[in-house]
Each structure stands twice: as C-alpha cells, then as structure tokens.
Enzyme design. Structure first.
Site, PDB file in Angstrom:
ATOM      1  N   HIS A  25       0.857  -1.202   0.000  1.00  0.00           N
ATOM      2  CA  HIS A  25       0.000   0.000   0.000  1.00  0.00           C
ATOM      3  C   HIS A  25       0.893   1.253   0.000  1.00  0.00           C
ATOM      4  O   HIS A  25       1.035   1.935   1.024  1.00  0.00           O
ATOM      5  CB  HIS A  25      -0.862  -0.070   1.262  1.00  0.00           C
ATOM      6  N   GLU A  82      -1.232   1.287  -5.008  1.00  0.00           N
ATOM      7  CA  GLU A  82      -1.052   0.102  -4.184  1.00  0.00           C
ATOM      8  C   GLU A  82      -0.959  -1.133  -5.078  1.00  0.00           C
ATOM      9  O   GLU A  82      -1.952  -1.560  -5.666  1.00  0.00           O
ATOM     10  CB  GLU A  82      -2.237   0.015  -3.214  1.00  0.00           C
TER      11      GLU A  82
END
Ligand code: G6P
Length: 302
Positions: free
Chosen positions: A171, A274
C-alpha cells in the site's frame, strides 16, 4: 586516486513505541518499522521524498503508521468486499481493514550490506495454526533491496496441506509536489472498479487526473505505471511483478478530515498506488507453493 563512498549503514532506532531500522547508503535514506515490516520513508539525497510519511504519523504499537508502505494481507480493504474464497478463510469476528499483518511484529532475519546496496529481510513465520481467526499455515517474507532504486518483494509460502486464496497489497504512499497537477500514466484503456460509485466497472480514458476523492481498483494492468509530477519536475516509476491489479487512492478534502494521523491539507502532497492482488487477481497458493508480489520504485527528472 579513486574515492570510495562510505559503506551503507543500518542502525536500530526507536521512534516512540516502535523499533525501526534506518538505512543510509551513499545516496539515500530509508526508514523501516519492525511492526508490519512497514517501510516508513524513502528519500534520495538532494531530492524530494519518494515515499510519503504523514507529518502527523504516530509510532504506536498495534496501530498502522499513516504513510510509507503498509503490507495488506491476507485481504485488502473491507473483508466483505473480497472474493468469497478469501472471505471463507477468516473465522474471526470484526475483520480489521487491510487484513491481519500490518500491526504485527515481524522478525528481521537478515541485514546484508554491500558496497552500493542493502538487503533487509523481514519475516512473519506463522505457527501451524496460523493467525488469530485465520487458521492457515502461510509464511510471509518481505525482502527490501535498496540500490539506485527501492525494490520490495512480498513472498507468501503455503506450508499447509490445503490451498489458500489471499488478497494483498503493498500500500505505497507516494509523495507528490501537488496532486492537482499530477497524473498517472499507463492506465489509458484499462478497466477499473469505481468504489465510490457502487463499485461500477468503468474504462479509463487517457491519463488519470485528480479533481476529487479517488478510490479505484484498476484491473489487468501493465507492469509499468508512472506518476507525472510537474510541481516537483519529476516522474515516479513503479514496476510491478506478480500483480495485475492496483488501487489508486487520494482522500481529497472531506475524507482527509476523517482520517487518523492525517493533516487536513495532506491530500495535496500524497497519492497511493497500491501494487495488489485483489478481486479477480487474488493469489492462489497450492499446498507447498510460494509466490511473490513485487514493486520497484524510482524517480527521473522531467
Ligand atoms: O485508513 P486505512 O485503513 O489505512 O485505509 C486507507 C485507504 O486504503 C485504501 O487505499 C482504500 O482503498 C481506501 O478506501 C482507504 O481509505
């Protein structure tokens, strides 16, 4: 006479409640927390940061730090938005967002410094009965390799005798000069899920610009995505492997007010891309199988 650059240094530091590792090479600095094996920041000397860390970041046990590269595993986002095969493996209550490992202490297995590169290997070696509510025997390793670029690779190894399906993401919070001028290249013609409009499936036309809250899942992606950032006169590149999906997120103005560890104007300076295995791109691991999700990051001046 040839001048040699100083050998890379890796130093243990404590930031409030968290044990972290500060890596210095001849040209860059990287900070990683042991909790979650979370990269916190990355900056090359003389350049703006490449990985964004919130100025309101809190370094607390059991709480993900806002910024850096949290590891989301074995599901992404809200569990109920994941495919049935991912949901079925969790038997606990109140599934936390982004899975179970970003707040756990990983082990640092290896520090290897070369003349011009550093390798760190973190592991979350699971007992046979797995994680609380998730009784499956899958070991995780995050390999961080820092040379002229930053390379992250997350390996999942299924030691159990049943197949497992996981959703996962690196992420990554990227730092940008001004989100209103930035755009993401490499998405034209790609299908995405607009999570802010009933999860409708849409097609991206041209580059992605930011004019409002953005929270999209892009599917069947190419390996290379780039962020064009005219405010900082640079382009950030992300090269992924083991992934065909990515989440692109900016909270914009209203959601910024509701986020923890997030200044109300911080949305202007960050952008998440991400690198993921989500929805139709989830990871299937047969018994004994190991697979990796990886991303390399670097910037080039315009
Ligand atoms: O606040 P967190 O749990 O760290 O999640 C932060 C963000 O992660 C992802 O990008 C999701 O797509 C967003 O919807 C979410 O707001």
């Amino acid at each position: 006479m040839t001048t040699t650059s100083p050998a890379p240094q890796v130093e243990r530091v404590e930031l409030d409640e968290l044990v972290c590792w500060r890596v210095r090479t001849a040209s860059a600095e990287l900070l990683v927390a042991q909790q979650g094996a979370q990269v916190l920041s990355y900056q090359r000397d003389g350049e703006a940061p490449l990985i964004w860390l919130s100025e309101q970041a809190a370094f607390r046990k059991g709480q993900s730090v806002r910024g850096g590269v949290p590891v989301c595993w074995p599901w992404f986002g809200a569990l109920e938005r994941n495919p049935q095969a991912v949901q079925a493996l969790y038997q606990g209550n109140d599934a936390p967002a982004h899975g179970l490992v970003r707040n756990l202490d990983w082990q640092l297995l290896e520090i290897d410094t070369r003349e011009d590169a550093v390798n760190l290997q973190f592991a979350l070696l699971q007992p046979e009965n797995g994680l609380p509510g998730w009784p499956h025997h899958v070991d995780l390793r995050l390999h961080i390799h820092l040379d002229e670029r930053l390379h992250l690779s997350l390996a999942s190894h299924n030691h159990g005798d049943q197949p497992v399906t996981v959703g996962q993401a690196l992420h990554t919070y990227l730092a940008v000069g001004d989100i209103r001028q930035a755009r993401v290249e490499g998405l034209a013609g790609v299908h995405y899920i607009e999570t802010l409009q009933d999860w409708q499936e849409r097609t991206q036309h041209g580059d992605l610009h930011f004019e409002a809250e953005t929270d999209r899942i892009y599917l069947d992606l190419p390996e290379r995505l780039s962020v064009f950032d005219p405010a900082w006169q640079r382009r950030i590149h992300l090269h992924s492997s083991g992934s065909r999906s990515a989440v692109v997120w900016n909270p914009w103005i209203d959601k910024s007010q509701r986020l923890s560890q997030f200044a109300s104007d911080a949305w202007q300076r960050m952008l998440c891309i991400e690198t993921a295995n989500v929805l139709g791109d989830t990871l299937h691991l047969a018994p004994g199988e190991q697979k990796s999700l990886a991303v390399s990051l670097w910037a080039e001046p315009l």
